[in-house]
Design a protein around this motif. Structure first.
Motif, PDB file in Angstrom:
ATOM      1  N   SER A  24       0.821  -1.214   0.000  1.00  0.00           N
ATOM      2  CA  SER A  24       0.000   0.000   0.000  1.00  0.00           C
ATOM      3  C   SER A  24       0.854   1.263   0.000  1.00  0.00           C
ATOM      4  O   SER A  24       0.433   2.310  -0.490  1.00  0.00           O
ATOM      5  CB  SER A  24      -0.921   0.021   1.223  1.00  0.00           C
ATOM      6  OG  SER A  24      -0.186   0.267   2.416  1.00  0.00           O
ATOM      7  N   VAL A  26       1.604   3.161   2.442  1.00  0.00           N
ATOM      8  CA  VAL A  26       1.187   4.224   3.367  1.00  0.00           C
ATOM      9  C   VAL A  26       1.208   3.783   4.828  1.00  0.00           C
ATOM     10  O   VAL A  26       0.971   4.594   5.724  1.00  0.00           O
ATOM     11  CB  VAL A  26      -0.226   4.756   3.024  1.00  0.00           C
ATOM     12  CG1 VAL A  26      -0.227   5.459   1.684  1.00  0.00           C
ATOM     13  CG2 VAL A  26      -1.248   3.629   3.040  1.00  0.00           C
ATOM     14  N   ARG A 272      -5.287  -1.994  -1.963  1.00  0.00           N
ATOM     15  CA  ARG A 272      -5.936  -0.762  -2.435  1.00  0.00           C
ATOM     16  C   ARG A 272      -6.765  -0.132  -1.322  1.00  0.00           C
ATOM     17  O   ARG A 272      -6.818   1.096  -1.187  1.00  0.00           O
ATOM     18  CB  ARG A 272      -6.791  -1.058  -3.668  1.00  0.00           C
ATOM     19  CG  ARG A 272      -5.973  -1.425  -4.895  1.00  0.00           C
ATOM     20  CD  ARG A 272      -6.858  -1.655  -6.116  1.00  0.00           C
ATOM     21  NE  ARG A 272      -6.068  -1.986  -7.295  1.00  0.00           N
ATOM     22  CZ  ARG A 272      -6.573  -2.185  -8.510  1.00  0.00           C
ATOM     23  NH1 ARG A 272      -7.888  -2.070  -8.698  1.00  0.00           N
ATOM     24  NH2 ARG A 272      -5.786  -2.480  -9.535  1.00  0.00           N
ATOM     25  N   SER A 275      -4.378   1.582   1.039  1.00  0.00           N
ATOM     26  CA  SER A 275      -3.881   2.819   0.449  1.00  0.00           C
ATOM     27  C   SER A 275      -4.887   3.951   0.617  1.00  0.00           C
ATOM     28  O   SER A 275      -4.526   5.072   0.981  1.00  0.00           O
ATOM     29  CB  SER A 275      -3.567   2.594  -1.034  1.00  0.00           C
ATOM     30  OG  SER A 275      -3.093   3.774  -1.631  1.00  0.00           O
ATOM     31  N   GLN A 279      -4.854   7.420   3.099  1.00  0.00           N
ATOM     32  CA  GLN A 279      -5.026   8.756   2.532  1.00  0.00           C
ATOM     33  C   GLN A 279      -6.225   9.483   3.124  1.00  0.00           C
ATOM     34  O   GLN A 279      -6.563  10.586   2.696  1.00  0.00           O
ATOM     35  CB  GLN A 279      -5.182   8.656   1.016  1.00  0.00           C
ATOM     36  CG  GLN A 279      -3.968   8.078   0.300  1.00  0.00           C
ATOM     37  CD  GLN A 279      -4.246   7.791  -1.165  1.00  0.00           C
ATOM     38  OE1 GLN A 279      -4.781   8.628  -1.882  1.00  0.00           O
ATOM     39  NE2 GLN A 279      -3.881   6.608  -1.620  1.00  0.00           N
TER      40      GLN A 279
END
Length: 314
Positions: A24, A26, A272, A275, A279
């Motif tokens: 990912s 992150v 996904r 990720s 965010q």
């Protein structure tokens, strides 16, 4: 990078959760906890597992996320342990099944967390949006012939139909046991058991045609180059994967089908989801919806049918 603690160190964590967190880009894993201390190797890297009993409020203050992936029978006990620590500022990601019916009393522990997201990765399968689009966002019939597992299949059907409840659900037993679901438009979905991705097949019907990953009509198929899954072709529309996602999937054979690649595609969906969560996006399944999936699955297998699912709660 956001820091996360993972609780659990079984096959699910080693094969899916840790690789997906890394892919990912992150999340940084700040610690892995399980029943006892040991070492595991994931992707060629050795990782230390700490005993869950050693987890402290101080450890939690250093992270903003927790991922919980333990055997279903132990979930209530682990939730109770966490609830006694300082988790008011912690976002919890929890694996499925969330809680069984007999464990429903443990639902109260979720209120201790800042936010709870269910890691139902099947609703993030990369082909979902394309299949819906190619059929005009109206799927009138879908058959998961040994290609979906119980509550996961229920979650996937909800996603494809964009519904939270069903008009009716029943169990049929002939050559195979099947869960048969209808929505308010009397569109039909069927989950044929038992799940076996190696032989399973998927078929979707809508006003714009038919999509299937098997037989002479196959028009949903993997795009494979040099042993790597580079995409999925759905009626001529190609879904592509990044280099990181290809590595996450790993080597595949030319005999692979979209159904047989479901475990790998779920892993991509999980990455996904991570990720987007990192965010700050609102993704993932909410707790009540996930609990509904599990309840429906349990009850339809016990009683043979479930009518007016919307009226059922914890």
């Amino acid at each position: 990078m956001q820091k996360i603690i993972v609780i659990g160190a079984g096959k699910r964590v080693q094969a899916d959760v840790l690789p997906a967190l890394h892919a990912s880009g992150v999340f940084e894993v700040a610690g892995i906890y399980a029943t006892s201390a040991r070492e595991i190797v994931v992707g060629g890297t050795s990782m230390s597992i700490r005993p869950l009993a050693s987890l402290t409020a101080g450890d939690l203050r250093r992270v903003s996320w927790l991922y919980l992936a333990v055997p279903p029978r132990t979930t209530p006990d682990v939730l109770e342990l966490l609830a006694k620590l300082s988790v008011n500022d912690i976002n919890l990601i929890i694996d499925t099944p969330v809680l069984l019916w007999r464990q429903r009393g443990a639902k109260k522990h979720f209120n201790k967390f800042k936010r709870v997201v269910v890691a139902e990765d099947i609703i993030h399968l990369p082909w979902i949006d394309t299949v819906k689009e190619m059929l005009g966002h109206k799927i009138t019939e879908m058959i998961f012939n040994q290609s979906a597992y119980r509550y996961h299949g229920i979650a996937l059907i909800k996603e494809l139909w964009a519904v939270k409840t069903f008009k009716s659900v029943r169990l049929t037993r002939d050559k195979h046991t099947s869960i048969v679901l209808k929505n308010n438009f009397n569109h039909l979905a069927r989950i044929v058991e038992p799940k076996d991705y190696n032989v399973g097949q998927m078929t979707f019907v809508g006003p714009l045609g038919l999509i299937t990953d098997s037989g002479d009509q196959k028009n949903m198929k993997p795009v494979i180059q040099d042993g790597a899954l580079v995409g999925i072709d759905v009626l001529g529309s190609t879904i592509t994967f990044s280099m990181e996602e290809r590595e996450l999937i790993g080597k595949v054979t030319t005999q692979s089908t979209v159904t047989s690649l479901t475990p790998e595609l779920k892993r991509v969906g999980l990455a996904r989801m991570f990720s987007k969560l990192g965010q700050g996006l609102k993704v993932g399944k909410d707790i009540d919806d996930a609990l509904s999936d599990t309840r429906l699955d349990e009850f339809v297998h016990k009683f043979g049918k479930w009518i007016n699912v919307a009226s059922f709660g914890m």
